[in-house]
Design an enzyme around this catalytic site. Structure first.
Site, PDB file in Angstrom:
ATOM      1  N   CYS A  14      13.116  10.888   7.544  1.00 41.08           N
ATOM      2  CA  CYS A  14      13.015  10.689   8.990  1.00 41.08           C
ATOM      3  C   CYS A  14      14.392  10.656   9.644  1.00 41.08           C
ATOM      4  O   CYS A  14      14.494  10.693  10.866  1.00 41.08           O
ATOM      5  CB  CYS A  14      12.222   9.436   9.307  1.00 41.08           C
ATOM      6  SG  CYS A  14      12.755   8.057   8.323  1.00 41.08           S
ATOM      7  N   GLU A  29       8.852   1.692  11.152  1.00 40.91           N
ATOM      8  CA  GLU A  29       9.928   2.673  11.006  1.00 40.91           C
ATOM      9  C   GLU A  29       9.239   4.028  11.030  1.00 40.91           C
ATOM     10  O   GLU A  29       8.610   4.429  10.058  1.00 40.91           O
ATOM     11  CB  GLU A  29      10.670   2.390   9.697  1.00 40.91           C
ATOM     12  CG  GLU A  29      12.078   2.909   9.707  1.00 40.91           C
ATOM     13  CD  GLU A  29      12.124   4.293   9.137  1.00 40.91           C
ATOM     14  OE1 GLU A  29      12.036   5.241   9.955  1.00 40.91           O
ATOM     15  OE2 GLU A  29      12.224   4.436   7.924  1.00 40.91           O
ATOM     16  N   GLU A  64       9.365  16.665  14.348  1.00 41.79           N
ATOM     17  CA  GLU A  64      10.041  16.668  13.041  1.00 41.79           C
ATOM     18  C   GLU A  64       9.514  17.809  12.188  1.00 41.79           C
ATOM     19  O   GLU A  64       8.307  17.875  11.943  1.00 41.79           O
ATOM     20  CB  GLU A  64       9.712  15.371  12.301  1.00 41.79           C
ATOM     21  CG  GLU A  64      10.661  14.251  12.526  1.00 41.79           C
ATOM     22  CD  GLU A  64      10.295  13.054  11.657  1.00 41.79           C
ATOM     23  OE1 GLU A  64      11.200  12.500  11.048  1.00 41.79           O
ATOM     24  OE2 GLU A  64       9.114  12.675  11.607  1.00 41.79           O
ATOM     25  N   LYS A 121       0.887  -1.173   0.000  1.00 39.65           N
ATOM     26  CA  LYS A 121       0.000   0.000   0.000  1.00 39.65           C
ATOM     27  C   LYS A 121       0.918   1.215   0.000  1.00 39.65           C
ATOM     28  O   LYS A 121       1.325   1.701   1.051  1.00 39.65           O
ATOM     29  CB  LYS A 121      -0.889  -0.021   1.248  1.00 39.65           C
ATOM     30  CG  LYS A 121      -2.242   0.659   1.098  1.00 39.65           C
ATOM     31  CD  LYS A 121      -2.180   2.137   0.750  1.00 39.65           C
ATOM     32  CE  LYS A 121      -1.893   3.015   1.950  1.00 39.65           C
ATOM     33  NZ  LYS A 121      -1.602   4.419   1.531  1.00 39.65           N
TER      34      LYS A 121
HETATM   35  P1  ADP Z   1       3.254  10.789   6.221  1.00 43.74           P
HETATM   36  O1  ADP Z   1       2.939  11.899   7.142  1.00 43.74           O
HETATM   37  O2  ADP Z   1       4.691  10.554   5.995  1.00 43.74           O
HETATM   38  O3  ADP Z   1       2.434  10.783   4.970  1.00 43.74           O
HETATM   39  P2  ADP Z   1       1.574   8.707   7.179  1.00 43.74           P
HETATM   40  O4  ADP Z   1       1.805   7.847   8.351  1.00 43.74           O
HETATM   41  O5  ADP Z   1       0.364   9.558   7.171  1.00 43.74           O
HETATM   42  O6  ADP Z   1       2.897   9.512   7.029  1.00 43.74           O
HETATM   43  O7  ADP Z   1       1.542   7.862   5.845  1.00 43.74           O
HETATM   44  C1  ADP Z   1       2.398   6.773   5.603  1.00 43.74           C
HETATM   45  C2  ADP Z   1       1.606   5.685   4.888  1.00 43.74           C
HETATM   46  O8  ADP Z   1       0.573   5.233   5.769  1.00 43.74           O
HETATM   47  C3  ADP Z   1       0.903   6.160   3.620  1.00 43.74           C
HETATM   48  O9  ADP Z   1       0.905   5.119   2.670  1.00 43.74           O
HETATM   49  C4  ADP Z   1      -0.499   6.429   4.121  1.00 43.74           C
HETATM   50  O10 ADP Z   1      -1.474   6.377   3.105  1.00 43.74           O
HETATM   51  C5  ADP Z   1      -0.676   5.279   5.093  1.00 43.74           C
HETATM   52  N1  ADP Z   1      -1.748   5.465   6.077  1.00 43.74           N
HETATM   53  C6  ADP Z   1      -2.201   6.598   6.636  1.00 43.74           C
HETATM   54  N2  ADP Z   1      -3.197   6.334   7.500  1.00 43.74           N
HETATM   55  C7  ADP Z   1      -3.374   4.984   7.498  1.00 43.74           C
HETATM   56  C8  ADP Z   1      -4.237   4.072   8.174  1.00 43.74           C
HETATM   57  N3  ADP Z   1      -5.141   4.495   9.063  1.00 43.74           N
HETATM   58  N4  ADP Z   1      -4.113   2.759   7.916  1.00 43.74           N
HETATM   59  C9  ADP Z   1      -3.192   2.313   7.035  1.00 43.74           C
HETATM   60  N5  ADP Z   1      -2.354   3.106   6.366  1.00 43.74           N
HETATM   61  C10 ADP Z   1      -2.435   4.431   6.593  1.00 43.74           C
END
Ligand code: ADP
Length: 530
Positions: A333, A299, A430, A224
């Site tokens: 990060c 991570e 961050e 994903k």
């Molecule tokens: P960033 O701020 O770096 O975008 P996120 O943690 O929001 O970090 O996103 C990292 C990944 O996690 C992306 O692929 C995002 O779509 C996914 N993501 C965000 N929310 C969820 C969730 N509730 N369940 C699964 N994946 C998620």
């Protein structure tokens, strides 16, 4: 995918799903934008004819639309152009991807290690053969300068090469038995179907360093990727298919992230979640994985201190701090988030560092000489702005930059801010942008105390010429990675990962393989020789 499916237009669309695919409409735009859009259009057409620019998800080896036809646009952050519309998938498609991944697991895990290794090696060769095109896709959807994007392809592909080699070294063990008629064995076996959730800042490398070891161990994956940068993931998946990695072993779905995440977490067939992203989402995934007691690697966010001691080599310190702070426009990060400078070298460092930062060229990633691209989106710029405002309101001094770049869009000036205090927002969280905060300290003990005063524990950097201090400080830092007189430490052969709230598990190196393996103890009885 036909060129007609590409919406090469300026747009303010949010990342929400749209109705079923509609024909694209070109909107009028400014002269500068039209110029960039024409270039983008030509590039997209070239990439399209290379077969690497896919606009559908991959389930069981088939390129697939969302079942309800919904799409989301993928933007070029440098111009706002919509590059392409891609499917907006959810739980149903994810469940199907899990099912085919499970089917594929039954055969992929039975192949010999040598056979899996061969196919991974072929995938590596194809990634390298297409590195220009992959780099262009990364620059288009993520914004980093092309040279840096191609560097990411080299780095990302190296995880596949390393995994191909390591596939053949997944050894078990034989334990001397305490009983004469027993033989005790340890087998290492693949954990099963893996859900790999990845961010936008390294659209290729964050995928390969999960998928490479997973496949090498005999696992299959449902990837994903971030909805902001799905095109690189699709291109890499296309090359995996070409390399003979069987349909269903690598699947890619994206769209409604929480729904996809929930489906992965709820499935009893998914036995492992590996995630790179924010600490908040990582915590949710860890909690969700408890439903079915899955293995988890996380991570998460960092808050990297970069400590410059009086006895540092100034030139090495400036070069190192620059590399760790401004890589990917500060959007990694492991980027230095707090630059701690000892009082004896503070003024000299601040001047030399600011001069170096001033010479960095900002612009669109395809422009020759550019080393700083745009930030990923408007929310990222607003976060940077709010942190800078908070710091200045509490007494910090902007030494360079400190505002949006005249290029507009999401470009932000490379910035240096002095007189930062560890209580300020920018030192607690961050910043994920091109802002270097300088904190002054007096003693080694004080530097270590400030550096460890955070819930994060991913990367830390130390600049000193004193050998005893190198050891002392490296041992005292509560971090998973420490760079000594070096700002760029990531490599596929070393373990990458954090402590405290920065995560669990390691990626890369021989240690990273264990994250995708279960240990099985087999006791053979009735083994007496007489
Ligand atoms: P960033 O701020 O770096 O975008 P996120 O943690 O929001 O970090 O996103 C990292 C990944 O996690 C992306 O692929 C995002 O779509 C996914 N993501 C965000 N929310 C969820 C969730 N509730 N369940 C699964 N994946 C998620």
């Amino acid at each position: 995918m036909g060129i007609s499916q590409m919406g090469l237009l300026r747009s303010s669309c949010s990342a929400l799903c749209h109705g079923p695919r509609a024909a694209s409409v070109l909107r009028p735009s400014a002269v500068l934008t039209r110029q960039i859009s024409m270039d983008t259009q030509n590039l997209v057409a070239r990439l399209n004819s290379s077969g690497l620019l896919r606009s559908q998800c991959l389930i069981g080896g088939k390129w697939t639309e969302a079942y309800d036809g919904k799409t989301i646009p993928v933007h070029n952050p440098a111009t706002g152009d919509v590059l392409v519309n891609v499917p907006c998938m959810g739980g149903q498609e994810t469940n199907d991807a899990i099912s085919v991944a499970y089917e594929a697991f039954l055969s992929w895990s039975k192949l010999t290690a040598a056979e899996r290794s061969k196919r991974l090696r072929k995938w590596y060769d194809l990634l390298m053969a297409n590195k220009e095109e992959l780099g262009q896709i990364i620059t288009l959807e993520q914004g980093k300068p092309l040279k840096e994007a191609i560097g990411e392809v080299n780095y990302g592909a190296a995880f596949i090469e390393f995994s191909a080699e390591e596939a053949k070294r997944i050894y078990g063990d034989i334990i001397p038995s305490p009983l004469a008629d027993r033989r005790l064995l340890v087998l290492k076996q693949p954990v099963g179907v893996v859900g790999a959730i990845t961010p936008w800042n390294f659209p290729l490398a964050m995928i390969t360093r999960k998928v490479g070891p997973a496949l090498a161990c005999g696992c299959t994956v449902v990837i994903k990727p971030s909805e902001l940068t799905p095109l690189t993931a699709l291109a890499a998946a296309e090359l995996a298919l070409q390399a003979g990695i069987p349909p269903g072993a690598v699947n890619v779905v994206f769209g409604n992230a929480p729904e996809i995440g929930d489906a992965l977490l709820a499935s009893r067939q998914v036995r492992k979640i590996t995630f790179t992203g924010s600490t908040a989402v990582g915590k949710k995934l860890m909690a969700g994985a408890a439903q079915t007691v899955k293995k988890v690697s996380l991570e998460l966010g960092g808050n990297a201190p970069c400590i410059i001691f009086d006895d540092a080599d100034l030139e090495v310190a400036v070069r190192g701090a620059l590399g760790t702070k401004f890589r990917n426009s500060g959007q990694t990060c492991v980027c230095a988030n707090r630059i701690l400078v000892q009082e004896g070298i503070y003024e000299k460092f601040a001047i030399a560092f600011s001069q170096a930062v001033q010479s960095m060229q900002v612009g669109e990633g395809f422009t020759e000489g550019v080393v700083q691209g745009p930030l990923i989106n408007e929310a990222a710029v607003q976060k940077v702005e709010s942190f800078v405002k908070d710091a200045v309101s509490k007494g910090a001094k902007v030494l360079l930059g400190g505002k949006r770049h005249s290029l507009g869009m999401t470009f932000y000036e490379p910035t240096v801010i002095g007189d930062i205090k560890n209580e300020m927002l920018i030192a607690r969280n961050e910043v994920f942008g091109p802002v270097a905060p300088l904190l002054r300290f007096k003693t080694e003990e004080e530097a270590i105390r400030i550096a460890n005063d955070t819930d994060a524990g991913l990367a830390a950097y130390v600049f000193t010429e004193n050998v005893q201090r190198m050891w002392r400080v490296s041992e005292a830092l509560e971090y998973g990675l420490v760079g000594v007189n070096e700002g760029l430490v990531s490599t596929e052969v070393a373990p990458f990962g954090g402590v405290k709230e920065s995560g669990l598990g390691r990626e890369g190196s021989k240690y990273g393989m264990d994250e995708f393996l279960e240990m099985k103890y087999v006791c053979l009885g009735n083994m007496s020789s007489s």
